[in-house]
Design an enzyme around this catalytic site. Sequence first.
Site, PDB file in Angstrom:
ATOM      1  N   GLU A 160       3.698  -3.879 -12.398  1.00  0.00           N
ATOM      2  CA  GLU A 160       5.136  -3.717 -12.665  1.00  0.00           C
ATOM      3  C   GLU A 160       5.574  -4.635 -13.804  1.00  0.00           C
ATOM      4  OE1 GLU A 160       6.050  -2.487  -8.034  1.00  0.00           O
ATOM      5  OE2 GLU A 160       6.885  -4.379  -8.794  1.00  0.00           O
ATOM      6  N   ASP A 187      -6.082   5.678   2.106  1.00  0.00           N
ATOM      7  CA  ASP A 187      -6.291   4.259   1.833  1.00  0.00           C
ATOM      8  C   ASP A 187      -7.674   3.855   2.323  1.00  0.00           C
ATOM      9  OD1 ASP A 187      -6.073   1.231   2.288  1.00  0.00           O
ATOM     10  OD2 ASP A 187      -4.157   1.685   1.348  1.00  0.00           O
ATOM     11  N   HIS A 243       2.119 -13.929  -7.361  1.00  0.00           N
ATOM     12  CA  HIS A 243       0.888 -14.101  -6.570  1.00  0.00           C
ATOM     13  C   HIS A 243      -0.225 -13.189  -7.077  1.00  0.00           C
ATOM     14  CE1 HIS A 243       2.660 -10.489  -5.125  1.00  0.00           C
ATOM     15  NE2 HIS A 243       1.810 -10.298  -4.144  1.00  0.00           N
ATOM     16  N   SER A 276       5.326  -9.187  -0.609  1.00  0.00           N
ATOM     17  CA  SER A 276       5.815  -8.918   0.746  1.00  0.00           C
ATOM     18  C   SER A 276       4.959  -9.547   1.844  1.00  0.00           C
ATOM     19  CB  SER A 276       5.890  -7.399   0.963  1.00  0.00           C
ATOM     20  OG  SER A 276       4.626  -6.809   0.713  1.00  0.00           O
ATOM     21  N   ASN A 313       0.514  -4.557  -7.352  1.00  0.00           N
ATOM     22  CA  ASN A 313       1.785  -3.869  -7.639  1.00  0.00           C
ATOM     23  C   ASN A 313       2.682  -4.732  -8.519  1.00  0.00           C
ATOM     24  OD1 ASN A 313       1.241  -1.562  -6.052  1.00  0.00           O
ATOM     25  ND2 ASN A 313       1.719  -2.731  -4.221  1.00  0.00           N
ATOM     26  N   SER A 314       2.836  -5.990  -8.149  1.00  0.00           N
ATOM     27  CA  SER A 314       3.679  -6.903  -8.938  1.00  0.00           C
ATOM     28  C   SER A 314       3.129  -7.054 -10.347  1.00  0.00           C
ATOM     29  CB  SER A 314       3.749  -8.278  -8.264  1.00  0.00           C
ATOM     30  OG  SER A 314       4.500  -8.208  -7.076  1.00  0.00           O
ATOM     31  N   HIS A 329       0.836  -1.204   0.000  1.00  0.00           N
ATOM     32  CA  HIS A 329       0.000   0.000   0.000  1.00  0.00           C
ATOM     33  C   HIS A 329       0.875   1.261   0.000  1.00  0.00           C
ATOM     34  CE1 HIS A 329      -3.985  -1.912   1.229  1.00  0.00           C
ATOM     35  NE2 HIS A 329      -3.128  -2.913   1.236  1.00  0.00           N
ATOM     36  N   TRP A 336      14.077  -8.935   0.481  1.00  0.00           N
ATOM     37  CA  TRP A 336      13.572  -7.944  -0.490  1.00  0.00           C
ATOM     38  C   TRP A 336      14.471  -7.885  -1.723  1.00  0.00           C
ATOM     39  CZ3 TRP A 336       9.028  -5.254   0.052  1.00  0.00           C
ATOM     40  CH2 TRP A 336       8.797  -4.216  -0.839  1.00  0.00           C
ATOM     41  N   ALA A 337      13.863  -7.840  -2.907  1.00  0.00           N
ATOM     42  CA  ALA A 337      14.637  -7.807  -4.156  1.00  0.00           C
ATOM     43  C   ALA A 337      14.312  -6.547  -4.953  1.00  0.00           C
ATOM     44  CB  ALA A 337      14.301  -9.036  -4.997  1.00  0.00           C
TER      45      ALA A 337
END
Length: 492
Positions: free
Chosen positions: A377, A131, A369, A288, A373-374, A32, A351-352
Amino acid sequence: MEGHGHPHHDNVQVNQDQPLKIYFIPYLAAGHIIPHSDIARLFASRGHHVTIITTPANSQTIRNSIPHHPNFTVHSVHFPAQEVGLPDGFESLSAVTDMVSLGKVYQATTMLRDPIEKFVESHPPDCIVADFMFPWVEDLANKLRIPRLAFNGFCLFALCAIESLKAHPIPLDASPPFLLHGLPHPVTLKTAPPTHIKEVLEAVIAVELRSNGLIVNNFAELDGEEYIQYYERTTGHKAWHLGPACLLHRTAEEKAQRGQKSVLSAHKCMSWLDSKKENSVVYICFGSLCCFPDNQLYEIACAVEASGCEFVWVVPEKKGKENENEEEKEKWLPKGFEERNLDKGMIIRGWAPQVLILEHPAVGAFVTHCGWNSTVEAVSAGVPLITWPVHGEQFYNEKLVSDVRGIGVEVGADEWGVIGFGDREKLVGRKDIERAVRRLMDGGDEAREIRWRAQEFGKKARAAVQEGGSSYNNLTALIHELKRLRCCKPSA
């Protein structure tokens, strides 16, 4: 404007050129905070004064990951760690791995209302972007008579799916697949959302729909005009597509520093990928909040090795600690796995630098998943997806990717969790995982078509945020609307 009590009393006409003062209140989870901060930076880049209100540890993360900007500030409010029995610095859902800690973080977030309200009331802005997990901001905005925009980190398609299920609930005696009625495309779910998730989402979305509009971290071309129209027709609510916000990070350094500090240097990661052929590497990461049990990680390892593909695999930070002995390691990795795959694979524990990895030409697919966001991206980088939803709204995101836009393949997951960690009843087997990986990586006609479509959406994403693009124009129109609301504000 700054800190002069209640601004614009008595219908004073404010100069339209005067910058807006906007407060952003993100929920305390990396998924978030990161996009919320990126959206805030969009407004700052147009000359408006933005302040993100969050807690000390999260403030530091934001300051470290966003370049200094004169219009961009972060205001910290006390996080009640001791009051709820959490260690200092434990201020995010992303740090949670058990239900007890989850409850404590949630309890602590409810205690932020008082200090946030005091700050906002003493320095009123022109608008609040909050939010949707903070529904009480509605009362605060109404009290100050200022517009409130909602942000939930979802794509609009997911909200359309939620609206469809609200209007046409799945009958209790129905068996899968479940058709989502009324949507522009025939969309079916392999599993129904848990009742608890459905009720929580519907409650916070009801408050969200009373806001002045919804900010969406996506571009209109990916959600599609047909879904924007469906949403606005069924809810009567305005959606503003301003993303993908991740494309705001232009330099390699900015991309590497986005979010938390990577455990592996971005340079080391890029150097390894530089040695690989184009589209030859599978990137595997579950975000995450998701933390698979050992037996599921073991199946992933077996599948990746059997596929013969090169890989970058991000696993939870607690895996592979220096004190992890061979016996513990073999619970989640086949014996000798790392030695056999020394040149073929890279395991990142923690974290990557995800945006950098996805943008690298060597990466040919992303096992994800389907957290939004993923997903956005990957789409921004033109990378096709292997979808493995776990919880939240991720099963809807999967359908946008696989069924509606044709830019990914499904691994076959059908267990809709309430949260992203803990024991799961169903295991996604190595054969199913390997089959999905091979579908995208073996280079057949289907894979080429999916990759082409993904790359086309990548081009559209980059065009959307450029001057004259759909998201760029939406931001211009939203700023104009907020200035109009400021000028037309009723007197106190």
